[in-house]
Each structure stands twice: as C-alpha cells, then as structure tokens.
Design a protein around this motif. Structure first.
Motif, PDB file in Angstrom:
ATOM      1  N   ILE A 131       0.856  -1.185   0.000  1.00 15.03           N
ATOM      2  CA  ILE A 131       0.000   0.000   0.000  1.00 15.03           C
ATOM      3  C   ILE A 131       0.894   1.238   0.000  1.00 15.03           C
ATOM      4  O   ILE A 131       2.081   1.194   0.377  1.00 15.03           O
ATOM      5  N   GLY A 132       0.312   2.342  -0.419  1.00 17.71           N
ATOM      6  CA  GLY A 132       1.024   3.616  -0.409  1.00 17.71           C
ATOM      7  C   GLY A 132       0.577   4.478   0.746  1.00 17.71           C
ATOM      8  O   GLY A 132      -0.615   4.540   1.073  1.00 17.71           O
ATOM      9  N   LEU A 133       1.528   5.189   1.385  1.00 12.08           N
ATOM     10  CA  LEU A 133       1.237   6.037   2.531  1.00 12.08           C
ATOM     11  C   LEU A 133       1.641   7.475   2.207  1.00 12.08           C
ATOM     12  O   LEU A 133       2.623   7.723   1.474  1.00 12.08           O
ATOM     13  N   ASN A 134       0.948   8.436   2.737  1.00  7.48           N
ATOM     14  CA  ASN A 134       1.224   9.853   2.543  1.00  7.48           C
ATOM     15  C   ASN A 134       2.280  10.321   3.550  1.00  7.48           C
ATOM     16  O   ASN A 134       2.016  11.077   4.489  1.00  7.48           O
ATOM     17  N   VAL A 135       3.499   9.815   3.367  1.00 10.78           N
ATOM     18  CA  VAL A 135       4.600  10.188   4.255  1.00 10.78           C
ATOM     19  C   VAL A 135       5.813  10.536   3.406  1.00 10.78           C
ATOM     20  O   VAL A 135       5.857  10.259   2.189  1.00 10.78           O
ATOM     21  N   ASP A 136       6.813  11.113   4.036  1.00 15.64           N
ATOM     22  CA  ASP A 136       8.059  11.446   3.357  1.00 15.64           C
ATOM     23  C   ASP A 136       8.753  10.160   2.929  1.00 15.64           C
ATOM     24  O   ASP A 136       8.915   9.244   3.733  1.00 15.64           O
ATOM     25  N   PRO A 137       9.142  10.055   1.633  1.00 11.45           N
ATOM     26  CA  PRO A 137       9.790   8.818   1.182  1.00 11.45           C
ATOM     27  C   PRO A 137      11.038   8.486   1.980  1.00 11.45           C
ATOM     28  O   PRO A 137      11.428   7.319   2.052  1.00 11.45           O
ATOM     29  N   ALA A 138      11.645   9.462   2.567  1.00 11.47           N
ATOM     30  CA  ALA A 138      12.865   9.175   3.328  1.00 11.47           C
ATOM     31  C   ALA A 138      12.574   8.685   4.738  1.00 11.47           C
ATOM     32  O   ALA A 138      13.504   8.428   5.513  1.00 11.47           O
ATOM     33  N   THR A 139      11.312   8.538   5.070  1.00 10.22           N
ATOM     34  CA  THR A 139      10.964   8.105   6.436  1.00 10.22           C
ATOM     35  C   THR A 139      11.372   6.656   6.641  1.00 10.22           C
ATOM     36  O   THR A 139      11.086   5.789   5.811  1.00 10.22           O
ATOM     37  N   ASP A 140      12.083   6.409   7.742  1.00  9.18           N
ATOM     38  CA  ASP A 140      12.491   5.040   8.096  1.00  9.18           C
ATOM     39  C   ASP A 140      11.304   4.360   8.788  1.00  9.18           C
ATOM     40  O   ASP A 140      10.975   4.670   9.943  1.00  9.18           O
ATOM     41  N   MET A 141      10.653   3.427   8.080  1.00 13.80           N
ATOM     42  CA  MET A 141       9.447   2.792   8.616  1.00 13.80           C
ATOM     43  C   MET A 141       9.748   1.944   9.852  1.00 13.80           C
ATOM     44  O   MET A 141       8.901   1.773  10.723  1.00 13.80           O
ATOM     45  N   SER A 142      10.984   1.428   9.920  1.00 16.92           N
ATOM     46  CA  SER A 142      11.302   0.627  11.102  1.00 16.92           C
ATOM     47  C   SER A 142      11.362   1.486  12.353  1.00 16.92           C
ATOM     48  O   SER A 142      11.146   0.977  13.466  1.00 16.92           O
ATOM     49  N   LYS A 143      11.623   2.787  12.169  1.00 16.64           N
ATOM     50  CA  LYS A 143      11.612   3.683  13.310  1.00 16.64           C
ATOM     51  C   LYS A 143      10.263   4.362  13.480  1.00 16.64           C
ATOM     52  O   LYS A 143       9.883   4.735  14.591  1.00 16.64           O
ATOM     53  N   ALA A 144       9.543   4.524  12.363  1.00 19.30           N
ATOM     54  CA  ALA A 144       8.226   5.151  12.466  1.00 19.30           C
ATOM     55  C   ALA A 144       7.230   4.238  13.178  1.00 19.30           C
ATOM     56  O   ALA A 144       6.412   4.691  13.984  1.00 19.30           O
ATOM     57  N   LEU A 145       7.295   2.952  12.859  1.00 22.33           N
ATOM     58  CA  LEU A 145       6.429   1.969  13.530  1.00 22.33           C
ATOM     59  C   LEU A 145       7.277   1.200  14.536  1.00 22.33           C
ATOM     60  O   LEU A 145       8.180   0.442  14.168  1.00 22.33           O
ATOM     61  N   GLN A 146       7.021   1.437  15.808  1.00 24.26           N
ATOM     62  CA  GLN A 146       7.769   0.792  16.880  1.00 24.26           C
ATOM     63  C   GLN A 146       6.954  -0.377  17.439  1.00 24.26           C
ATOM     64  O   GLN A 146       5.765  -0.241  17.740  1.00 24.26           O
ATOM     65  N   ARG A 147       7.598  -1.557  17.548  1.00 24.59           N
ATOM     66  CA  ARG A 147       6.914  -2.748  18.077  1.00 24.59           C
ATOM     67  C   ARG A 147       6.814  -2.675  19.596  1.00 24.59           C
ATOM     68  O   ARG A 147       7.810  -2.371  20.275  1.00 24.59           O
ATOM     69  N   ILE A 148       5.616  -3.006  20.107  1.00 26.32           N
ATOM     70  CA  ILE A 148       5.402  -3.011  21.555  1.00 26.32           C
ATOM     71  C   ILE A 148       5.974  -4.303  22.125  1.00 26.32           C
ATOM     72  O   ILE A 148       5.632  -5.392  21.658  1.00 26.32           O
ATOM     73  N   PRO A 149       6.845  -4.225  23.106  1.00 20.62           N
ATOM     74  CA  PRO A 149       7.373  -5.465  23.700  1.00 20.62           C
ATOM     75  C   PRO A 149       6.280  -6.202  24.482  1.00 20.62           C
ATOM     76  O   PRO A 149       5.592  -5.624  25.321  1.00 20.62           O
ATOM     77  N   VAL A 150       6.076  -7.475  24.200  1.00 22.24           N
ATOM     78  CA  VAL A 150       5.080  -8.309  24.887  1.00 22.24           C
ATOM     79  C   VAL A 150       5.779  -9.571  25.371  1.00 22.24           C
ATOM     80  O   VAL A 150       6.749 -10.043  24.752  1.00 22.24           O
ATOM     81  N   PRO A 151       5.348 -10.137  26.493  1.00 17.77           N
ATOM     82  CA  PRO A 151       5.985 -11.365  26.995  1.00 17.77           C
ATOM     83  C   PRO A 151       5.676 -12.547  26.086  1.00 17.77           C
ATOM     84  O   PRO A 151       4.578 -12.665  25.528  1.00 17.77           O
ATOM     85  N   GLY A 152       6.631 -13.439  25.925  1.00 17.48           N
ATOM     86  CA  GLY A 152       6.403 -14.636  25.132  1.00 17.48           C
ATOM     87  C   GLY A 152       5.550 -15.653  25.876  1.00 17.48           C
ATOM     88  O   GLY A 152       5.303 -15.542  27.084  1.00 17.48           O
TER      89      GLY A 152
END
Length: 753
Positions: free
Chosen positions: A518-539
């Motif tokens: 999908i396409g998003l209305n964000v700056d192409p230089a945006t680092d998605m791995s930093k924009a979307l942060q994973r919430i730590p959950v217990p295994g």
C-alpha cells in the motif's frame, strides 16, 4: 392358537379390558367419568399424607439431584454452566464416560441357572465311596438271592411227588422237603440299608435333574426376554444404564410383567403390541361421545383412520412377558431414612416420578387430569402473573396452566405391602392400592447400580465419575483458555507518534493483509522501522499451561490414563504398564459391581417368570421339552435362581484367553475323568464361536483320528497290507528325538569321549 416368531399368542380377539373399545367406537363412544364423586375423607387424608412424605423425601435429596443435573451438563458439554460457551473446552469427562461404558458393557450378560445348595439326601452322605460299597453289597446280596433260588429249585426237584403221582407210579419218589430251604429269602440288614441308600440316591438325583431342567428353561426364557425388549433392545438400554451410572452416580432398573389381559403394569411402553393403540382409540372415542372433538377436527380424522386400520387387520398381536424399565436418576426418590442405595437398606418406601400429558394419563388410568397439567417439559411448575406465564424459577414460558404435563408418582410402601399411584393436584388414587404387579423377595422391584460406593453417614448418593474428574475438567479448560488468551496477547502490535500518519493511512494499515503493498502519505525518506515501533510483549511460556498434572490427577481420581483421553505422554513403557494395571484394577471393581447388579436382576426376573408364566405359554415359546413346575412363592424364592456369569458382559481379551487355554489344555487332556464334550464347549466358548455341539456330538462315537486309524483299506496281498509290513507299515511317522537331561553334555561343547 397361532403364535408369532417369539411364541407369543396372536389372536383376533380383543382382551377383556378392551372388549368395549371397538363397540364403544362403533356406537359413538361413551363419555369418560371426569366428574367423579369426591373420595371419602379418610382416602383424601391418606393421599395427602403420602404426598407429604414424597415431597419431604424429594426435598431431602434436592442437593444430590442438583449435582446429578450438573454432572449431566458437564458430561454433555465438557464445562460447567458458568463457563462461557465461547471459551475453550475439551470434554475429557464425556470421553471418560464413553470409554468406561465401552469397557464395562460390550455384550448382553449370560445368565446361568443354579440350584440352591441343600442336602437332598436323607440316607446317603454324598460320599461316592459309600455309594460304591452299597452297590457291592447289593451285588453280593443278589448273588446270595440267586443261590437261594437255585437251592429252592433243587429242593423242589428232589421233593416227593403228590399222592396222585404215587398212586400212578407206585413209589414215593424221594426224600421229604427241607423246611429251611423252602423259606422265602430274607436280605441281610446290610443289604436292606444299602437298598435304602440307593433308593435315596435315585430320588435325590431325579429331583436335582428336574431342577436342572427347570433352570435350563429359565435360562432360555430370560435370554428371550432380553431379546424382546422394546422400544430399544436390552443391550442399548443397558449401555445407557451404565452411562447414566457413570454420569450421575446411580442407575435404576424396574422389573415388571406385561400380561396378555389386564391393564398395563408400568407407565412406559416396552413391548410392541396393540394395547397402546387400543387405549388411544378408546380415549378418542370417549372424546367424540362427549362432544370434546368436532366433526372437522384433526382428532376425528385420526379416530376414523384408526378404526379403519384396526378393522382391516386380520389379527391383533397381544404379547406377554418380562418388562425392563429404566427410570431416570433424578426421578427415583428413596426414603430419607435409606442407609444404602443398593438394596434400599433402611427404606420404608421408594417413589418413582413421571410426567405425562393428560391424554396419556387418560389412556393409562381412565382419569381426566387436564386441570392438573401444570408442569413444563423440564419438570417446572407454571403460573400466570399479570397476564404473563412464568415457571417456578421466574423465567418466562409458553406453557399455560392446564395445558402442560401432569406429575404422577408410583409409591412403593413396604410396611403396608401396597403400591400407590398418585398425581399432583388430584386428591384420590389413580388406581386402587394393591400389591406390586410382580413378586420379588425385596418387595419393590426397583434396583440401584452404583460404581463409586463410599462409607458416609451424611451422603446417600456416592460421587459420580464426572464429579470425581470435574476439577481436572475445569483446570484443563482454564489452562487451555489461558494459553489461548496469552497467545492472543502475545501477537505483535505497533505504535507510532501521533500525527505521523493520516487517518486514511491508519485505516489502510489496519486492513492490510499479508503480502499486500500500500502507499502512505509520508516522506519517502521516512524510516518505517523507526516510524512503527513494536510493543514489547511477553512470550508464551508452555510450562505455565502444562496439562500433564491434570491427566496425572485424572489417573488418580478415576483411573483414566492420558492415552485413553487422547493426550500423549512421555512416560516410559514400565510406567505406562503400571498405569494400565491400575486402570484394569479400577475397571475390575466396576465389573464386579455390574456383575452383582445383573445377578440380582436375573434372580428377580427368574422369580417373576416362574410365578407369571404358564406352562402352556412356556412350551409354546421353547418347545415341548421345556419343564415348568407349579411352585409356591417359597419354592420360587428358595429352589432355583439365575445368576450372571462373571465377566460375561465386558469386552473380552480373546488373545489372552486363547493363549491361557492353549497352556492349560495339555494338562487337562492328561487328567483322568475329564469330559471331552466339556473340553470342546470350553474351546468354542473361548474362540467366541456360535456353533452348537448338540448336532455334532454322538455318545459312544470315537474321535475322527481313531476312526481314520480303524478304517483300513482292503488288502489284496501281504504287500498291500499295512499291518503285514512290519515297522514300515502304519504309524511309521518319525519319532521326535528324546530330550537329554540338563547337564548331560560336556562343557564348552567338548563331546569327545
């Protein structure tokens, strides 16, 4: 008289109690007496007193009945009612009940008749040696009697002739007769005692033989009664009884006898005949005569169709025979003073509860109870509040007062020796009080089966298998549900700073499927791995939800292994063998309980058959060789009884039985006095073969191997005669080498001399 396949009479005559049915229908019917006179006050007082006792007993056992209903729900759904249906559930309780039922009841029981052990001989001491001595004494006495007869004959031959002979022949002829020789023979006291002993032996053995024939007849009648049960066969109903006992802690059987004439003894239909049709037809005719149904009503069409079908039938089948009824566990109400369910020790009365429609009550008792039909199908009373219908629990219902079910009680009262039929809301007896329909030693023909009996002064009903495994069932459900919730909680989730994505992009991210782009209305230089942060959950830690202890506790509680309930285990072969042995011991105790219960049922059924079945009916069903004596109640209870062969209902382990029989058979063959016929029967029984040896056996006929040896071909010469060929003739098979005694060889294989 014609008979059906089971030997029951088939007649085109209507029984005495229904003689008026056809005439009533043809004449338009007669109005049922629905407005009977009020019964006497003493009868009303008696009815109310009995109802008061029934309600008090039911209130006393209310807690146990609620537990039974809970256990039935758990066995059906694998959960308790407060556990949501959407939650995880694995029905190990129902699986255990299924496995135990299959183990305990695999086939119908085999009933064998036994004589009551008694001293049938007044003179003989039942010692074979004394009988042989008596026979030898009689043989010696017979020799002495023959010698005496010869001496008399010799004396008569040497006696002087008659006077006429002397006058003719001219001489006297011989010496005078010896008076001692001409005396009749007098047996010795020892011979007289031996003769009395032999006569006593013959009389006692004839009596035992008679009882054995009666017992064989009882066995065949009982087996036929099991096959004739309707609407379900005995095996299906008995498996249901075992399943009910495992689920609710107790199961019941009520015995009855349906006669060819007279009212139906019970409140359930068990034999396929025309009696139920005739009762239903009579009620329809009474309604038509009373104007309760109109010409265009559905019941009028049913009446006309039933009349036509009945008139077109050339014969009406009326059967008589033994009836097995299976009351529900919550419908049998023991006396509150009962100490033990098995045998109802300490009970003064036992009550069985039924719910029936007013039409069924009218067919059974010829009483109109339409105004007393105030119960729902669930057994709850109904009432009307502010125009709305509610049951006794305050829940809305569609059943209107007077249009529901009637509650009927069958009350066995031991002190009075009578059986009462009562209905809730009716102030008279449905039938006149009378002794129970059948005679048994225990008065009431109701018998209880339990598997988990424990000693308790506070609880009458033992715990059921479902109650014993209930905690394990709940713990398994909680563990699996917790693991499901934890897995859902451990699913990956992401966060992002507010304002980083537009609302439209957020919706598209939520609906995004795997491998979608999908396409998003964000700056192409945006680092998605930093924009979307994973919430730590217990295994998910599997140790938190381990169910090994659950199945271990199930093994301790009810003897069910994890493998039987469908779970895998890391136990060693030795541990599994020990667990299997524990399970077999637990099942063995239940097998003993079931064998004892079925033996009591078979013994009571034998007494009922001896009392109720006529000799003509027995011979019509079993053949002219059946023996059916006319016995009093005391003789019925004391002489011959049926018992169940131990282990005849369980699932047999044929491989083990055959192997044990193979190991035992060589020793039995070498023992003197063993009957070959008995060996053949036991061999076929262990092979589960249905062959009948009656046509195959002939007394005095040698074995087939001996016949083959004796059937030698006709020899033309010595060369063709096997008997003349010496060692090369018959029986010339090589002999096996004799085994050397242990230790006879030299050590280390050194056999040199």
């Amino acid at each position: 008289m014609a008979t059906d396949d089971y030997g029951a009479p088939i007649t085109n005559e209507v029984p005495d109690d229904t003689d008026t049915t056809l005439s009533t229908v043809q004449n338009g019917g007669e109005k049922a007496n629905t407005e009977e006179n009020e019964p006497p006050q003493n009868v009303q007082a008696q009815v109310n007193a009995i109802k008061k006792k029934i309600r008090a007993d039911k209130k006393h056992h209310e807690k146990a009945f609620k537990r039974m209903k809970r256990d039935m729900f758990v066995a059906m759904h694998g959960r308790e009612e407060d556990w949501s249906e959407k939650n995880y559930k694995a029905n190990i309780a129902g699986q255990h009940v299924k496995q135990k039922t299959a183990t305990l009841y695999a086939k119908n029981p085999k009933a064998t008749a036994s004589r009551t052990e008694r001293l049938d001989f007044a003179v003989w001491d039942e010692d074979p040696q004394s009988l042989m001595q008596a026979l030898q004494t009689l043989q010696q006495d017979a020799v002495a009697q023959a010698a005496h007869a010869q001496a008399q004959a010799a004396a008569m031959a040497a006696a002087p002739p008659s006077p006429i002979h002397t006058a003719v022949m001219g001489h006297n002829g011989g010496p005078p007769l010896d008076d001692a020789a001409m005396q009749p023979y007098q047996p010795s006291p020892e011979a007289q005692q031996a003769s009395a002993l032999l006569a006593d032996f013959q009389q006692g053995m004839e009596y035992r033989k008679l009882l054995d024939r009666v017992g064989k007849t009882m066995e065949l009648l009982y087996a036929r009664a099991l096959r004739e049960q309707k609407p379900v066969d005995f095996k299906t109903a008995a498996k249901q009884l075992v399943r009910r006992t495992c689920t609710t802690s107790v199961g019941y059987i009520e015995l009855g006898f349906q006669r060819e004439y007279g009212p139906r003894p019970g409140l359930e239909d068990h034999m396929a005949d025309a009696r139920t049709r005739l009762d239903h037809l009579r009620v329809l005719a009474e309604k038509a005569q009373a104007g309760e149904i109109e010409e265009y009503d559905a019941e009028m069409a049913e009446l006309q169709e039933s009349m036509t079908a009945l008139q077109n039938e050339p014969e009406i089948l009326i059967r008589e025979g033994l009836v097995f009824d299976y009351p529900r566990s919550t419908k049998v109400i023991p006396d509150m003073l009962t100490k033990t369910l098995v045998g109802f020790v300490g009970a003064r009365h036992v009550t069985i509860e039924y719910e029936y429609t007013p039409t069924e009550i009218r067919e059974l008792f010829d009483v109109d109870l339409s105004q007393c039909a105030n119960y729902t199908a669930e057994g709850k009373t109904v009432g009307e509040v502010a125009g709305a219908l509610f049951d006794e629990d305050g829940e809305r219902t569609s059943t209107k007062p007077g249009e529901g079910l009637c509650r009927v009680w069958k009350h066995y009262d031991k002190p009075s020796g009578l059986c009462y039929y009562l209905a809730d809301g009716y102030n008279a007896f449905l039938r006149e009080p009378a002794p129970p329909d059948v005679f048994v030693e225990d008065f009431w023909p109701v018998y209880a089966l339990t598997f988990n009996e424990v000693e308790s002064e506070d609880e009458l009903f033992p715990p059921s298998d479902v109650s014993l495994i209930l905690d394990m069932q709940n713990e398994l459900n909680r563990s699996r549900q917790g693991k499901r919730e934890h897995r859902e909680a451990a699913r990956p989730r992401w966060v992002f700073p507010n304002g980083l994505f537009e609302d439209e992009d957020v919706d598209r991210l939520k609906k995004m499927k795997p491998f979608d782009a999908i396409g998003l209305n964000v700056d192409p230089a945006t680092d998605m791995s930093k924009a979307l942060q994973r919430i730590p959950v217990p295994g998910v830690d599997p140790n938190l939800y381990d169910t090994g202890e659950v199945f271990g506790d199930a093994q301790l509680a009810v003897g069910a292994q994890a493998a039987q309930l469908g779970a895998t285990s890391s136990a060693t072969a030795t541990e599994s063998a020990i667990a299997a042995g524990t399970t077999n011991n637990s099942d063995g105790s239940s097998v003993d309980d079931l064998d004892g219960f079925m033996t009591v049922i078979a013994r009571a059924a034998g007494q009922i058959l001896l009392r109720e079945m006529s000799e003509e009916t027995v011979k019509a069903q079993l053949g002219p060789g059946a023996v059916w004596p006319h016995m009093s109640l005391a003789d019925i209870a004391n002489e011959v009884f049926l018992e169940i062969e131990a282990g005849s209902m369980g699932k047999p382990n044929q491989a083990i039985e055959v192997k044990n029989w193979q190991n035992m058979l060589p020793f039995l063959i070498q023992m003197p006095g063993i009957k070959p016929i008995w060996l053949a029967k036991e061999t076929l029984r262990r092979l589960d073969d249905k062959l009948d040896l009656t046509d195959a056996l002939v007394d005095g006929l040698p074995s087939i191997a001996q016949l083959n040896q004796m059937a030698q071909p006709e020899a033309v010469g010595a060369q063709d005669n096997p008997a003349a060929q010496g060692g090369k003739g018959g029986q010339n098979a090589p002999k096996p080498a004799a085994e050397k005694p242990a230790g006879s060889d030299a050590p280390m294989g050194n056999n040199r001399v």
